[in-house]
Design a protein around this motif. Sequence first.
Motif, PDB file in Angstrom:
ATOM      1  N   GLN A  84       0.863  -1.174   0.000  1.00  0.00           N
ATOM      2  CA  GLN A  84       0.000   0.000   0.000  1.00  0.00           C
ATOM      3  C   GLN A  84       0.905   1.231   0.000  1.00  0.00           C
ATOM      4  O   GLN A  84       1.530   1.552   1.005  1.00  0.00           O
ATOM      5  N   LEU A  85       0.979   1.902  -1.129  1.00  0.00           N
ATOM      6  CA  LEU A  85       1.951   2.965  -1.336  1.00  0.00           C
ATOM      7  C   LEU A  85       1.515   4.267  -0.670  1.00  0.00           C
ATOM      8  O   LEU A  85       0.315   4.544  -0.546  1.00  0.00           O
ATOM      9  N   PRO A  86       2.478   5.092  -0.253  1.00  0.00           N
ATOM     10  CA  PRO A  86       2.157   6.340   0.474  1.00  0.00           C
ATOM     11  C   PRO A  86       1.905   7.528  -0.436  1.00  0.00           C
ATOM     12  O   PRO A  86       2.161   8.667  -0.032  1.00  0.00           O
ATOM     13  N   PHE A  87       1.417   7.320  -1.655  1.00  0.00           N
ATOM     14  CA  PHE A  87       1.272   8.418  -2.615  1.00  0.00           C
ATOM     15  C   PHE A  87       0.335   9.501  -2.089  1.00  0.00           C
ATOM     16  O   PHE A  87       0.684  10.681  -2.050  1.00  0.00           O
ATOM     17  N   ASP A  88      -0.873   9.112  -1.679  1.00  0.00           N
ATOM     18  CA  ASP A  88      -1.857  10.102  -1.237  1.00  0.00           C
ATOM     19  C   ASP A  88      -1.397  10.828   0.020  1.00  0.00           C
ATOM     20  O   ASP A  88      -1.596  12.041   0.157  1.00  0.00           O
ATOM     21  N   THR A  89      -0.780  10.101   0.942  1.00  0.00           N
ATOM     22  CA  THR A  89      -0.325  10.726   2.192  1.00  0.00           C
ATOM     23  C   THR A  89       0.749  11.766   1.927  1.00  0.00           C
ATOM     24  O   THR A  89       0.699  12.889   2.453  1.00  0.00           O
ATOM     25  N   VAL A  90       1.744  11.424   1.114  1.00  0.00           N
ATOM     26  CA  VAL A  90       2.832  12.363   0.822  1.00  0.00           C
ATOM     27  C   VAL A  90       2.316  13.564   0.036  1.00  0.00           C
ATOM     28  O   VAL A  90       2.702  14.709   0.298  1.00  0.00           O
ATOM     29  N   LYS A  91       1.418  13.327  -0.919  1.00  0.00           N
ATOM     30  CA  LYS A  91       0.874  14.431  -1.704  1.00  0.00           C
ATOM     31  C   LYS A  91       0.096  15.405  -0.812  1.00  0.00           C
ATOM     32  O   LYS A  91       0.241  16.627  -0.942  1.00  0.00           O
ATOM     33  N   VAL A 264       2.025  -4.842   3.197  1.00  0.00           N
ATOM     34  CA  VAL A 264       3.070  -3.960   3.705  1.00  0.00           C
ATOM     35  C   VAL A 264       2.702  -2.517   3.392  1.00  0.00           C
ATOM     36  O   VAL A 264       2.227  -2.209   2.295  1.00  0.00           O
ATOM     37  N   ARG A 265       2.939  -1.646   4.351  1.00  0.00           N
ATOM     38  CA  ARG A 265       2.761  -0.212   4.135  1.00  0.00           C
ATOM     39  C   ARG A 265       3.676   0.545   5.082  1.00  0.00           C
ATOM     40  O   ARG A 265       4.283  -0.039   5.996  1.00  0.00           O
ATOM     41  N   ARG A 266       3.798   1.823   4.866  1.00  0.00           N
ATOM     42  CA  ARG A 266       4.579   2.685   5.747  1.00  0.00           C
ATOM     43  C   ARG A 266       3.698   3.248   6.839  1.00  0.00           C
ATOM     44  O   ARG A 266       2.546   3.608   6.570  1.00  0.00           O
ATOM     45  N   PRO A 267       4.181   3.338   8.079  1.00  0.00           N
ATOM     46  CA  PRO A 267       3.366   3.986   9.112  1.00  0.00           C
ATOM     47  C   PRO A 267       3.234   5.483   8.824  1.00  0.00           C
ATOM     48  O   PRO A 267       4.251   6.175   8.701  1.00  0.00           O
ATOM     49  N   PRO A 268       2.021   6.007   8.698  1.00  0.00           N
ATOM     50  CA  PRO A 268       1.844   7.437   8.385  1.00  0.00           C
ATOM     51  C   PRO A 268       2.064   8.309   9.612  1.00  0.00           C
ATOM     52  O   PRO A 268       1.143   8.938  10.149  1.00  0.00           O
ATOM     53  N   ILE A 269       3.290   8.345  10.083  1.00  0.00           N
ATOM     54  CA  ILE A 269       3.626   9.087  11.297  1.00  0.00           C
ATOM     55  C   ILE A 269       3.811  10.558  10.954  1.00  0.00           C
ATOM     56  O   ILE A 269       4.519  10.899  10.005  1.00  0.00           O
ATOM     57  N   CYS A 270       3.194  11.422  11.740  1.00  0.00           N
ATOM     58  CA  CYS A 270       3.369  12.868  11.580  1.00  0.00           C
ATOM     59  C   CYS A 270       4.671  13.288  12.248  1.00  0.00           C
ATOM     60  O   CYS A 270       4.878  13.017  13.434  1.00  0.00           O
ATOM     61  N   ARG A 271       5.537  13.909  11.512  1.00  0.00           N
ATOM     62  CA  ARG A 271       6.798  14.366  12.075  1.00  0.00           C
ATOM     63  C   ARG A 271       6.579  15.553  13.011  1.00  0.00           C
ATOM     64  O   ARG A 271       5.549  16.226  12.970  1.00  0.00           O
TER      65      ARG A 271
END
Length: 369
Positions: A84-91, A264-271
């Motif tokens: 599950q790619l982080p495209f939408d989150t990063v955009k 598999v996906r990346r945890p959408p952690i807010c920096r």
Amino acid sequence: MRVPVLSPEGQPLMPTKPSRARRWLKSGKAKVVHNDLGIFTVQLVSKPSDTKTQPISVGVDPGKKYTGIGVQSAKVTLWMAHLQLPFDTVKRRMEQRRMMRRGRRGRRINRKVPYSQRAHRQARFDHRRFKKVPPSIRANRQLELRIIKELAKIYPLTTAVWEVVVARGDKGFSPVMVGQYWAIDQLKILLPVVTQEGWQTFLLRQQLRLEKQKTKKGDAIPATHAVDGISLAASQFVRYRQLKGKQGWWEGSVDITPAPFVVVRRPPICRRQLHLMVPSKAGVRRKYGGTITRHGFRKGDYVKAEMARRVVYGWVSGDTERQVSVSDINWKRIGQFSAKKTCLVKRSTGLLVLPNKGLSNLPPLRGQI
């Protein structure tokens, strides 16, 4: 199913049967080692009698929101994954960062002075000359490369097969094409890369009698994207031969078997954000983001939590003064549990891996080819 095997020096050897791995562990000839993908792996304690390996290929079917990866040898399917790619989150975060930056610059400019004397930023260099990869697409390709690097540590991979997008017309400058070329160049440093077009994957998938789900592409099942990853990997063992002006034939053989399947996906952690979009009253800014909690856990840690005789497993996504927030792989909060009744299972690796119970089998194609 096969279990990855490492030499005493950590070099990947040919995977073995689970029964043999159990005998090795029982007799003390091997030990269990851990990896970021959660794949059960054993490492030999003494020098093996033979270190010869057979060809093993990894197939990658990259996409915009989802990617399928498969590891295949000539005799057995070793591993499948749905990314599950982080495209939408990063955009979305890049758009938010742009808004915050424009707000800060707007507050900094003194509009009481003439326009020529205002503190505007200087003109930047032309950043489009170097075919820059957009952050959203770069994040997608980096996640795929991260998975392949982890697989290369436990499997003796010989080839990587990448499905390429062939743009019509003069579209070689598009973000998709630029990101594709960049990822292939990065992957060539690790493994020999073979490119393949979509129509070739379709023909081979038909020959292998594998069915693909063409609706609901977001379903985390092998039939959506992992089936193409296995077909790409199998292309190194089965090929179509054709003489000029004559009918062609398929050459070679490969066995598609049930294999472990993971999501598999990346945890959408807010920096950590030192400057929020809207300043708070009295100039006091509340804590927002970051990876460290006040209870010793890190965001993305896999934990076991208990509350009212209810035991759940999940990933740490936040905290309060006395509680820890636990979320599932989709980063939806399961609940808030007492920090004293939350136990650490595995430290965060930057990946959320959800294994499927048992082995997953790719669906066979219905009807005749």
